[in-house]
Write a protein that holds these residues in place. Structure first.
Motif: not given
Length: 229
Positions: A81-86, A119-124, A129-131, A134-140
């Motif tokens: 929540k604090d890091c705006h993953v949600i 877990a971050l890889q799952e959420l990424s 979705k448009d990446k 690997e790019e999604a993991v780096q962004e998250i």
């Protein structure tokens, strides 16, 4: 011929004997080797230090007994929540809870740093979705690196209409009204007692009359007039 072969001796070992080693030099060499290995390991750890540091800060948040090596589900949700993953669209609080339950062990209530990255890889995949994966993991990772838990402010008391009416000085009447100025600030002693303004001639005269002490008179038998000190 056989006798000559039997009499042949083994060739002497021409390798020079090793000189006795210096214990001080050995210790220095060993220390340099250890320092080199530790610096190499530190360089490798530096690549994930920002992410792992954020993990540890959130892992110990609100728990004085936490070591920072494992994270509870409550702190995991706060991190997201604090890091705006949600973001409320692609990733919701429900998604975060489902991923946590999926990654952690069946009998465990916490996740390690390695499980945290899983877990971050799952959420990424849902968050970006448009990446590519690997790019999604780096962004998250970028959303979390260098972040710390957000400390909520002090909860404000909710004022009820009754409390507001009782504390509104503009609605006070009588002697209570005289204890406050138009801005609602208390006057202090001036609002509780009648103070004489002795700044002018008349004020000085009134003050002297009020504080004058007349000599005792036997002719006055009332016992309540100003004749008695």
């Amino acid at each position: 011929m056989a006798d000559s072969k039997g009499k042949m001796t083994k060739p002497a070992n021409k390798t020079p004997p090793k000189s006795p080693s210096d214990p001080a030099k050995d210790r220095a060499a060993k220390r340099l080797s250890c320092d080199s290995n530790s610096s190499h390991e530190g360089a490798m750890a530096g690549e994930i230090s920002a992410l792992e540091e954020a993990f540890r800060k959130f892992a110990i948040h609100g728990d004085t007994r936490a070591t920072g090596k494992e994270m509870h589900g409550k702190n995991w949700s706060k991190l997201c929540k604090d890091c705006h993953v949600i973001d409320g669209k692609n990733v919701t609080i429900t998604d975060v809870d489902i991923v946590f339950s999926k990654i952690k062990g069946k009998s465990s209530r916490t996740i390690t740093f390695e499980q945290f990255k899983e877990a971050l890889q799952e959420l990424s995949k849902k968050r970006f979705k448009d990446k590519s994966d690997e790019e999604a993991v780096q962004e998250i990772y970028k959303l979390i690196e260098g972040k710390t838990p957000i400390i909520s402010g002090v909860t404000k008391a909710v004022s009820s209409p009754t409390v507001s009416r009782l504390t509104d000085t503009s609605k006070f009447t009588g002697s209570h009204k005289e204890r406050f100025d138009p801005s609602g600030k208390g006057k202090g002693k001036a609002g509780r007692e009648d103070l004489v303004d002795a700044s002018g001639y008349l004020g000085i005269l009134i003050y002297e009359i009020q504080n004058i002490t007349l000599p005792f008179s036997d002719a006055c038998m009332c016992g309540a007039c100003a004749c008695h000190p």
